[in-house]
Scaffold this motif. Structure first.
Motif, short mmCIF file in Angstrom:
data_model
loop_
_atom_site.label_atom_id
_atom_site.label_comp_id
_atom_site.label_asym_id
_atom_site.label_seq_id
_atom_site.Cartn_x
_atom_site.Cartn_y
_atom_site.Cartn_z
N UNK A 1 4.44 5.45 5.14
CA UNK A 1 2.95 4.62 6.12
C UNK A 1 3.68 4.05 7.20
N UNK A 2 4.74 2.70 7.18
CA UNK A 2 4.24 2.84 7.90
C UNK A 2 5.63 2.67 8.92
N UNK A 3 6.28 3.68 8.64
CA UNK A 3 7.54 4.46 9.47
C UNK A 3 7.02 5.48 10.13
N UNK A 4 5.88 6.22 8.83
CA UNK A 4 5.45 7.61 10.21
C UNK A 4 4.57 6.63 11.38
N UNK A 5 3.86 5.88 10.59
CA UNK A 5 2.70 4.99 11.53
C UNK A 5 2.73 4.39 12.72
N UNK A 6 3.80 3.82 12.51
CA UNK A 6 3.99 2.80 13.13
C UNK A 6 3.94 1.37 12.89
N UNK A 7 3.28 0.77 11.70
CA UNK A 7 2.40 -0.11 11.50
C UNK A 7 3.85 -1.14 10.33
N UNK A 8 3.84 -2.63 10.67
CA UNK A 8 3.69 -3.47 9.95
C UNK A 8 3.81 -3.64 9.04
N UNK A 9 4.10 -3.67 7.79
CA UNK A 9 3.28 -3.91 6.22
C UNK A 9 2.65 -4.51 5.75
N UNK A 10 2.63 -6.06 6.50
CA UNK A 10 2.03 -6.85 6.41
C UNK A 10 0.41 -6.76 6.44
N UNK A 11 0.18 -5.77 7.74
CA UNK A 11 -1.24 -5.11 8.08
C UNK A 11 -1.82 -3.72 7.42
N UNK A 12 -1.25 -3.41 6.34
CA UNK A 12 -1.24 -1.85 5.74
C UNK A 12 -2.27 -2.15 4.34
N UNK A 13 -3.52 -2.14 4.46
CA UNK A 13 -3.99 -1.82 3.26
C UNK A 13 -4.43 -1.33 2.20
N UNK A 14 -4.49 -0.72 0.73
CA UNK A 14 -4.68 0.31 0.40
C UNK A 14 -6.48 -0.19 -0.58
N UNK A 15 -7.03 0.86 -0.82
CA UNK A 15 -8.15 0.94 -1.43
C UNK A 15 -8.45 1.80 -2.37
N UNK A 16 -8.31 1.67 -3.66
CA UNK A 16 -8.45 2.18 -4.55
C UNK A 16 -10.11 2.58 -4.66
N UNK A 17 -10.85 3.85 -4.23
CA UNK A 17 -12.22 3.76 -4.70
C UNK A 17 -12.81 5.06 -6.09
N UNK A 18 -13.46 4.25 -7.17
CA UNK A 18 -13.30 5.01 -8.08
C UNK A 18 -14.34 6.14 -8.54
N UNK A 19 -14.04 7.48 -8.64
CA UNK A 19 -15.09 8.02 -8.31
C UNK A 19 -15.86 8.88 -9.63
N UNK A 20 -16.07 8.02 -10.45
CA UNK A 20 -16.47 8.25 -12.18
C UNK A 20 -16.73 7.52 -12.85
N UNK A 21 -17.42 6.86 -13.21
CA UNK A 21 -18.28 5.54 -14.09
C UNK A 21 -16.73 5.04 -15.01
N UNK A 22 -16.62 4.26 -14.98
CA UNK A 22 -15.36 3.68 -16.55
C UNK A 22 -15.66 4.13 -17.40
N UNK A 23 -15.01 4.87 -18.08
CA UNK A 23 -14.56 5.35 -19.40
C UNK A 23 -13.31 4.57 -20.72
N UNK A 24 -13.50 5.07 -21.92
CA UNK A 24 -13.25 3.80 -22.79
C UNK A 24 -11.59 4.13 -22.07
N UNK A 25 -10.77 3.23 -21.77
CA UNK A 25 -9.15 3.64 -21.80
C UNK A 25 -9.01 2.92 -20.15
N UNK A 26 -10.06 3.06 -19.55
CA UNK A 26 -9.64 3.01 -17.81
C UNK A 26 -9.51 1.48 -17.57
N UNK A 27 -8.82 1.09 -16.39
CA UNK A 27 -8.37 0.05 -16.81
C UNK A 27 -7.69 -0.24 -15.06
#
Length: 73
Positions: A1-27
């Motif tokens: 990502x940094x190489x392709x878009x020219x950003x400093x690694x410490x500026x990059x964020x990652x967001x995980x969005x849960x698309x369904x309600x939690x189910x047994x065994x998900x972590x």
């Protein structure tokens, strides 16, 4: 990502969005916080230096959406 878009690694964020309600065994864990029993649409965000991990030990798929980018200022 940094190489392709020219950003400093410490500026990059990652967001995980849960698309369904939690189910047994998900972590997900970010640093010392364990996430479970989430609702559809809940999300977690972290930077490149933060320890994170996730998995599925249950019988049903765990559907998520991961977005990587640099926050607008």
């Amino acid at each position: 990502y940094c190489d392709r878009f020219g950003h400093n690694r410490t500026d990059v964020k990652r967001r995980l969005i849960f698309l369904e309600d939690w189910k047994d065994g998900h972590y997900f864990q970010l640093e010392d916080t364990v996430y479970h029993h989430w609702s559809q649409g809940d999300w977690v965000e972290w930077g490149s230096e933060q320890l994170h991990m996730g998995g599925n030990l249950g019988p049903q798929p765990r559907y998520t959406l991961q977005v990587t980018g640099v926050p607008n200022e």
